[in-house]
Design a protein around this motif. Structure first.
Motif, PDB file in Angstrom:
ATOM      1  N   ILE A 273       0.864  -1.179   0.000  1.00 56.91           N
ATOM      2  CA  ILE A 273       0.000   0.000   0.000  1.00 56.91           C
ATOM      3  C   ILE A 273       0.900   1.228   0.000  1.00 56.91           C
ATOM      4  N   PRO A 274       0.670   2.213  -0.880  1.00 52.85           N
ATOM      5  CA  PRO A 274       1.548   3.390  -0.945  1.00 52.85           C
ATOM      6  C   PRO A 274       1.679   4.108   0.394  1.00 52.85           C
ATOM      7  N   ALA A 275       2.884   4.582   0.671  1.00 59.50           N
ATOM      8  CA  ALA A 275       3.204   5.175   1.972  1.00 59.50           C
ATOM      9  C   ALA A 275       2.390   6.418   2.279  1.00 59.50           C
ATOM     10  N   ARG A 276       1.906   7.126   1.249  1.00 58.62           N
ATOM     11  CA  ARG A 276       1.193   8.376   1.538  1.00 58.62           C
ATOM     12  C   ARG A 276      -0.059   8.147   2.375  1.00 58.62           C
ATOM     13  N   TRP A 277      -0.606   6.923   2.359  1.00 61.56           N
ATOM     14  CA  TRP A 277      -1.835   6.661   3.118  1.00 61.56           C
ATOM     15  C   TRP A 277      -1.567   6.421   4.595  1.00 61.56           C
ATOM     16  N   LEU A 278      -0.310   6.424   5.000  1.00 60.52           N
ATOM     17  CA  LEU A 278       0.009   6.374   6.422  1.00 60.52           C
ATOM     18  C   LEU A 278      -0.365   7.671   7.135  1.00 60.52           C
TER      19      LEU A 278
END
Length: 324
Positions: free
Chosen positions: A32-37
């Motif tokens: 899952i792309p890190a920006r969604w952290l």
């Protein structure tokens, strides 16, 4: 002077978040792309991480900015607008806007509530600075506020966040920065360097467990926003050094066999299988400069921390993407 300039959002849940999570969990190697952290809680936890003794990047970069700011300001010039991609440390941005006597500040971030809170605090502290918070995905080209029309523009991308992107995506990201800022703009970017593995692992798997909470918060967000029933306690945080790719990887590893649903879709994970949630690539001097060139930016100055621990690079927007 706090201004309002938010990209309109019809869906309370970002459709890109839904799409990335469902597609990422279904991949043979889930990721899952890190920006969604970085929902509100994730952003708060990351701020906590930056204050940990083991997390060297923020402390090292801030010290470098403080030491080299007169030189940076001399190269950048006075006035204009600072556009920060990702709302970062208030200490860093204050050092920069004070040194160059910026007229306006445009923080761009995907986490709207956190963005507005941090912008309001900065506005209260620096009332003569026009602050235009923009809630948007900075990995895409972003329409900037009309209030900075005609101003010289300095992009600011600190924290070695560029390392979160694989090189092909990092190149695209830099090109989107170029498109957002326009001809004549400059970019001040932070890049972390390769260093001993034990120091790298400690920075991304702190003994206090804050990074573990930050990583697992992604699962909590999925449950809240995408009607998930993921047993968060069934996943453990793990940081790994990938020497071949020169990057730290963060994973959420299943500690037992587990099944769950997200948006009505069922997923099963055997014990030991992981969700890859973040990369942090480390760049040597030549690699960092080549990355900028490939993304439409020509490096013009570079400042390095002691022992080449961290770098700040100032670059100019190329007129053409592949101009010499």
């Amino acid at each position: 002077m706090l201004k309002t300039f938010d990209a309109p959002k019809a869906d309370p849940v970002d459709p890109a978040f839904r799409r990335d999570v469902l597609a990422g969990l279904a991949e043979p190697i889930p990721a899952i792309p890190a920006r969604w952290l970085y929902d509100r809680r994730g952003s708060e936890l990351f701020d906590d991480i930056t204050r940990l003794s083991s997390y060297y990047p923020t402390r090292t970069e801030t010290a470098l900015l403080d030491a080299k700011m007169p030189e940076i300001a001399a190269r950048v010039g006075k006035g204009g607008a600072v556009v920060e991609f990702g709302a970062g440390s208030a200490t860093k941005i204050r050092l920069l806007v004070d040194a160059i006597a910026a007229t306006a500040y445009v923080p761009i971030d995907i986490s709207g509530d956190y963005l507005r809170d941090s912008a309001a605090q900065l506005d209260a502290d620096l009332p003569d600075l026009a602050v235009y918070p923009v809630e948007a995905d900075f990995t895409k080209t972003v329409a900037l506020p009309a209030g900075i029309e005609g101003m010289p523009r300095l992009g600011f991308f600190p924290g070695s966040t560029i390392g979160n992107f694989v090189p092909s995506s990092a190149t695209d990201l830099l090109y989107n920065f170029r498109a957002t800022l326009g001809t004549g703009a400059r970019l001040l970017i932070g890049m972390d360097r390769v260093k001993p593995v034990d120091r790298l692992i400690a920075a991304y798997d702190d003994p206090e467990g804050v990074t573990a909470e930050f990583n697992r918060n992604l699962l909590t967000r999925i449950n809240r926003e995408l009607n998930g029933d993921i047993p968060v306690d069934a996943f453990a945080h793990e940081a790994r050094w990938n020497d071949m790719l020169a990057r730290i990887e963060m994973h959420l590893v299943a500690t037992r066999d587990v099944s769950f649903t997200v948006e009505g879709e069922r997923f099963s994970f055997a014990k030991g299988r992981s969700i890859h949630t973040e990369n942090s690539h480390k760049y040597g001097p030549r690699g960092g400069r080549l990355l900028l060139l490939a993304g439409g930016w020509t490096p013009i100055a570079e400042w390095n921390a002691p022992e080449d621990d961290f770098a700040l690079i100032l670059a100019e927007a190329q007129r053409e993407r592949f101009a010499p």
